[in-house]
Design a protein around this motif. Structure first.
Motif, PDB file in Angstrom:
ATOM      1  N   VAL A 214       0.833  -1.203   0.000  1.00  0.00           N
ATOM      2  CA  VAL A 214       0.000   0.000   0.000  1.00  0.00           C
ATOM      3  C   VAL A 214       0.870   1.256   0.000  1.00  0.00           C
ATOM      4  O   VAL A 214       0.627   2.207  -0.748  1.00  0.00           O
ATOM      5  N   PRO A 272      -6.702  -3.283  -4.636  1.00  0.00           N
ATOM      6  CA  PRO A 272      -7.959  -2.655  -4.200  1.00  0.00           C
ATOM      7  C   PRO A 272      -7.749  -1.315  -3.503  1.00  0.00           C
ATOM      8  O   PRO A 272      -8.584  -0.421  -3.626  1.00  0.00           O
ATOM      9  N   ALA A 273      -6.631  -1.176  -2.786  1.00  0.00           N
ATOM     10  CA  ALA A 273      -6.414   0.080  -2.072  1.00  0.00           C
ATOM     11  C   ALA A 273      -6.337   1.260  -3.039  1.00  0.00           C
ATOM     12  O   ALA A 273      -6.649   2.392  -2.675  1.00  0.00           O
ATOM     13  N   MET A 275      -8.280   1.838  -5.471  1.00  0.00           N
ATOM     14  CA  MET A 275      -9.619   2.368  -5.685  1.00  0.00           C
ATOM     15  C   MET A 275     -10.024   3.266  -4.525  1.00  0.00           C
ATOM     16  O   MET A 275     -10.718   4.254  -4.712  1.00  0.00           O
ATOM     17  N   GLN A 276      -9.562   2.904  -3.312  1.00  0.00           N
ATOM     18  CA  GLN A 276      -9.792   3.793  -2.164  1.00  0.00           C
ATOM     19  C   GLN A 276      -9.153   5.146  -2.393  1.00  0.00           C
ATOM     20  O   GLN A 276      -9.733   6.191  -2.148  1.00  0.00           O
ATOM     21  N   ALA A 277      -7.905   5.093  -2.877  1.00  0.00           N
ATOM     22  CA  ALA A 277      -7.184   6.344  -3.106  1.00  0.00           C
ATOM     23  C   ALA A 277      -7.928   7.205  -4.113  1.00  0.00           C
ATOM     24  O   ALA A 277      -7.914   8.436  -4.020  1.00  0.00           O
ATOM     25  N   ALA A 279     -11.032   7.740  -4.371  1.00  0.00           N
ATOM     26  CA  ALA A 279     -12.028   8.567  -3.705  1.00  0.00           C
ATOM     27  C   ALA A 279     -11.387   9.810  -3.109  1.00  0.00           C
ATOM     28  O   ALA A 279     -11.876  10.930  -3.291  1.00  0.00           O
ATOM     29  N   LEU A 280     -10.249   9.616  -2.428  1.00  0.00           N
ATOM     30  CA  LEU A 280      -9.587  10.768  -1.794  1.00  0.00           C
ATOM     31  C   LEU A 280      -9.144  11.777  -2.851  1.00  0.00           C
ATOM     32  O   LEU A 280      -9.336  12.987  -2.689  1.00  0.00           O
ATOM     33  N   HIS A 326     -12.741   5.105  -8.219  1.00  0.00           N
ATOM     34  CA  HIS A 326     -13.328   4.575  -6.992  1.00  0.00           C
ATOM     35  C   HIS A 326     -14.382   3.520  -7.284  1.00  0.00           C
ATOM     36  O   HIS A 326     -14.408   2.470  -6.638  1.00  0.00           O
ATOM     37  N   TRP A 568      -5.024   7.146   4.532  1.00  0.00           N
ATOM     38  CA  TRP A 568      -6.341   6.926   3.920  1.00  0.00           C
ATOM     39  C   TRP A 568      -6.436   5.522   3.319  1.00  0.00           C
ATOM     40  O   TRP A 568      -7.451   4.841   3.439  1.00  0.00           O
ATOM     41  N   MET A 569      -5.356   5.112   2.651  1.00  0.00           N
ATOM     42  CA  MET A 569      -5.424   3.834   1.941  1.00  0.00           C
ATOM     43  C   MET A 569      -5.320   2.630   2.864  1.00  0.00           C
ATOM     44  O   MET A 569      -5.697   1.528   2.488  1.00  0.00           O
TER      45      MET A 569
END
Lengths: 570, 264, 113
Positions: A214, A272-273, A275-277, A279-280, A326, A568-569
């Motif tokens: 990550v 997958p992380a 995709m989280q990033a 959003a941020l 995201h 965040w991630m």
């Protein structure tokens, strides 16, 4: 030769050969032979790729994806390239703006063979950046694009430009070191450098790579964000874009900040992380759009105002892009978001390129960059031999486009953005930013208003060369064409981006509700402009404009942004 | 955030600490180093690329485009650096080229006292910042170093070396030649226009060689001499020599610009 | 492990130099340290799986991983090129403003533009 696996490398190979020809022209030839060789190189590097893009469109439009390994070596070690709909679209963006800006540079400078060589290297590097699917090769391509841009910014020869180039060099070269550290982390964990190999390797690990994977990905994302100039790490951009030569400003604002973004989309999907990033970064983009426009509204230097608008407009692009990453770019919603994001990127490249070129011509002819001082520019341009007010018309096309007024292309892409983002948090910030955009372009367009008292500014001597008009008319034509063929272009972009053939969302571009919204935005912009023209408003703008900006802030914001991204991630 | 205030210091330390903390997980990865790439290159490198030096096999074969990218960065850097120097309107290392011949004795003495590197008892007529020792040694060594650079460059496939390494040695040989010449004698190799010509011609060869493989079915930057070469590393040789010449001429040019020779 | 910690410290030294020093030459030094720390890390860790240099001669087996060395060759050259351009720009800024202090340079340059 006609094998598609060979063809996809042409957009990299042709500008490279053109650059070599231009460089040889400088070293070996003199007089007219040097000119012929240099122009021949530019023709090879900028015109022939268009033929390639036209030739591969039938393959790409039917969902075809061409992948190739450089030198046809074993793909576990070799460098893999991928040419798909995204690559095709981004190349249209690259070549339309770089061609126009190169033609502009013929008339307005910088004019020498080494400029052409460096410029063509930049084009080649950008083409490679969007096609590569290898993390280390992405590093090399970004550094190629980077060093050419530092050289081009410094080539205007002003001390301010040298400082801007130096700051940009240090922040982006240092952040690329962290990118390299990310490459190390991923290679260490998976033993692969290609995106596919890394994704597979991470899946086979018990915990998907854990914290180290990550952090590696976050460092890479943070480094590329510096190039994209999302808000916390955008401090280098205004000086660099304002002080570069006009043709270079058009390319930097139009192309250079967007290509890394779309290349990053491929990297984000490694785990997958990522995709989280997304959003941020999407949220950061929405804030960038709003704060960028506030800063732009407060500027008094015409080109710096445009540079802050680049930050603001890239915020629009990034907010939809982040939302797309995201939800996943392969889902129908993601494809629509990505299409709207790309469409705004493409159209922004066109109208911002046009604005930089027309404002550049204006400030060159009038010798005045201060928005508050310069008045009656249209008359000065006319007295400089411009019978048909091409520059003036082109500026207004660009200004109307960026303020999202129908029927220009900016209206189309912003309508598409508000359609796909409607109801989300981003939507409101972007709408507010739209008001600010309208206000600041009312402010900027005042430089063409007739003057009250006698002429203080005399036009520069000499005629404006024809190539300046040709390049402006080319981009202006594209802006109008993009506005008129709204639905067709949007459908095409969606189709190209979603290989699976996702349904094209129905966007009623010229519905009365959307037109009314555009009208209201402009009316609100006018009110905002009138507010800023009051005494208190002016004082506020001066405070914003003269806020201290230090070199340190670039690094502080980069470090904090990287740390926040990691947290965040996780 | 005003520069120099406590707040700036606070933010500086905070951001530094945050980034430092974030870096730690990457540094403490304890997974065994992946051996797949090594095993493949060890097994196939000699057969496929024709190089006994496996590092060369990777950077001049499997990952040639990275190397080309690096060379392009170098070319852009040389163009940019020289342009910035000329824009600065001054020659670096002032005094390096101070010609003492047309000066009065007093001026000469002042320069010698202030800034000379001359040895005790040494009388100089040109170039205050050099010594006879330096000139003689570098002048004699220069050609040898250039030759050695060519050796390293050409034998990169079977011994330590390669295009870039050889090129850097050639560049240092060129710098030696530039330091060693004594105004009267001069070699073509230290003249910026000549170096630029070498660099651009080698770049053209490199760019054109990238197309070769497209016609013979080995692809972009592919080994188009694979089928009919007497020598297994034929394509690699073209790459090595052109890269070596670009690097040698480019870095040599850069150094000569920095030690203050005339830039055209 | 201890080597990696030392490399991390080296890297942080470079980063600190870039962030906090005002002299632009020191900033460039910092960048060089930063770059070389990552290069050393990559090459050092890549050499853990073998015993001999990756040149296949008679009787050589168990070579180190050649890929990191090849990659780092590229990274070194890129770092050197960036340093060269940064130094040229620093020289130019010194000529224009008479100082290597980033704040003084900024003031001087802003007066002119």
């Amino acid at each position: 030769m006609m094998n598609p696996e060979n063809l996809i490398f042409l957009p990299v190979a042709l500008p490279l050969a053109g650059a070599a020809a231009a460089f040889c022209a400088k070293a070996w030839c003199t007089g007219s032979l040097a000119k012929i060789t240099e122009y021949g190189g530019a023709l090879i590097g900028l015109a022939l790729p268009w033929a390639f893009l036209a030739a591969v469109l039938p393959v790409i439009a039917t969902g075809g994806v061409v992948e190739g390994v450089i030198g046809r070596w074993y793909e576990g070690i070799g460098i893999t390239f991928r040419f798909d709909g995204l690559s095709w679209l981004v190349m249209v963006l690259i070549y339309s703006v770089t061609t126009a800006a190169w033609i502009y540079s013929l008339g307005a400078g910088p004019r020498n063979a080494s400029f052409s060589a460096v410029y063509l290297i930049l084009v080649s590097a950008l083409s490679a950046t969007i096609m590569t699917t290898d993390v280390f090769n992405l590093f090399v391509c970004l550094e190629m694009a980077g060093i050419t841009s530092y050289v081009l910014i410094a080539s205007s020869g002003k001390p301010g430009a040298a400082l801007a180039s130096f700051s940009y060099l240090l922040i982006s070269a240092s952040s690329m070191v962290f990118f390299l550290l990310g490459v190390y982390g991923l290679y260490r964990l998976t033993g692969a450098l290609s995106y596919e190999g890394i994704a597979q390797g991470l899946q086979s690990l018990p915990d998907g790579g854990g914290t180290a994977a990550v952090v590696s990905l976050a460092l890479m994302i943070a480094a590329v964000s510096v190039r994209v100039a999302v808000m916390p790490v955008s401090g280098w951009l205004p000086d660099a874009h304002a002080l570069a030569p006009h043709a270079v400003s058009a390319v930097l604002s139009g192309v250079l900040i967007k290509v890394p973004l779309f290349a990053l989309a491929r990297v984000m999907l490694l785990m997958p992380a990522g995709m989280q990033a997304g959003a941020l970064i999407g949220y950061a983009g929405a804030f960038t759009a709003l704060f960028g426009v506030i800063l732009a509204l407060s500027q008094k230097d015409a080109k710096r105002l445009l540079a802050y608008h680049s930050i603001s407009q890239i915020g629009y692009v990034v907010s939809a892009w982040g939302a797309a990453v995201h939800v996943g770019v392969t889902t129908p919603a993601g494809a629509a978001l990505m299409a709207a994001s790309f469409l705004h990127g493409l159209y922004h490249a066109m109208f911002k390129g046009l604005l930089f070129l027309s404002i550049g011509t204006t400030v060159d002819r009038t010798g005045q960059r201060d928005v508050y001082q310069l008045r009656g520019a249209a008359r000065i341009l006319r007295s400089g031999g411009e019978r048909i007010p091409v520059t003036c018309i082109c500026f207004f096309i660009g200004a109307l486009a960026i303020s999202a007024i129908p029927p220009f292309n900016g209206y189309v892409s912003k309508t598409a953005l508000s359609h796909v983002l409607s109801g989300s948090f981003h939507y409101y910030l972007l709408t507010a930013a739209g008001v600010g955009t309208a206000a600041s372009f009312i402010k900027l367009s005042r430089i063409y208003w007739p003057q009250k008292q006698g002429g203080e500014h005399s036009a520069a001597r000499g005629r404006t060369p024809a190539s300046v008009y040709i390049s402006q008319l080319f981009l202006g034509g594209l802006c109008i064409a993009g506005g008129i063929s709204a639905s067709a272009v949007f459908a095409m972009v969606v189709n190209l981006l979603s290989a699976s053939g996702a349904p094209v969302p129905e966007v009623a571009f010229y519905s009365s509700a959307n037109m009314l919204k555009a009208l209201l935005t402009v009316a609100a912009g006018l009110i905002l402009f009138l507010l800023t023209a009051t005494k208190k408003g002016g004082a506020l703008l001066t405070t914003i404009r003269t806020r201290p900006r230090g070199f340190q802030d670039l690094f502080i914001s980069f470090s904090l942004a990287a740390a926040v991204l990691v947290i965040w991630m996780l | 955030m005003k520069p120099g205030t406590r707040w700036t210091q606070f933010w500086t330390v905070l951001s530094f600490a945050a980034l430092a903390a974030v870096l730690v997980p990457v540094f403490v990865i304890d997974a065994p180093w992946p051996a797949a790439a090594r095993d493949y290159v060890e097994a196939q490198g000699v057969r496929e690329i024709g190089s006994y030096n496996l590092v060369s096999a990777v950077y001049l074969g499997y990952r040639i485009f990275d190397t080309v990218g690096e060379i392009i960065v170098l070319i852009a850097s040389v163009i940019g650096t020289v342009a910035v120097f000329s824009a600065a309107g001054a020659v670096l290392a002032e005094g390096y080229e101070i010609d003492l011949r047309n000066m009065s004795d007093r001026e000469k003495q002042e320069i010698m006292d202030d800034s000379s590197f001359t040895l005790p008892g040494e009388k100089r007529h040109t170039h205050a910042l050099r010594t006879h020792l330096l000139e003689v040694v570098t002048g004699v060594l220069g050609p040898v170093v250039v030759l050695f650079g060519f050796y390293i460059m050409v034998y990169g496939h079977s011994s330590p070396g390669g295009g870039f390494q050889g090129g850097v040695i050639i560049a240092s040989g060129i710098v030696f030649l530039a330091l060693g010449n004594r105004m009267e004698s001069s070699t073509m190799l230290t003249r910026p226009p000549v170096l630029e010509r070498i660099e651009s011609a080698a770049f053209l060869v490199l760019a054109l060689a990238s197309f070769g493989g497209m016609f013979t079915g080995t692809g972009f930057f592919g080994d188009f001499l694979k089928e009919f070469a007497l020598y297994p590393a034929g394509f690699m040789m073209i790459m090595k020599v052109s890269i070596g010449l670009i690097v040698g001429a480019g870095i040599g040019y850069l150094c000569i610009a920095m030690v203050g020779r005339e830039i055209t | 492990m201890i080597e990696r910690i030392l490399i991390l410290l080296l890297m942080l030294t470079g980063l600190w130099s870039i962030i906090s020093k005002r002299n632009i030459i020191k900033k460039i030094f910092g960048f060089t340290l930063l770059n070389n720390a990552v290069v050393m890390l990559f090459v050092l860790e890549g050499s853990r799986i073998g015993k001999s240099a990756p040149i296949l001669e008679e009787g050589i087996s168990q070579v180190v991983d050649p890929v990191p060395q090849a990659l780092m060759l590229t990274a070194i050259v890129i770092g050197v090129c960036m340093t060269a351009l940064a130094l040229a720009l620093a020289f130019y800024l010194y000529k224009a403003s008479g100082s290597f202090d980033i704040r003084k340079i900024r003031e001087a340059v802003h007066d002119e533009s």
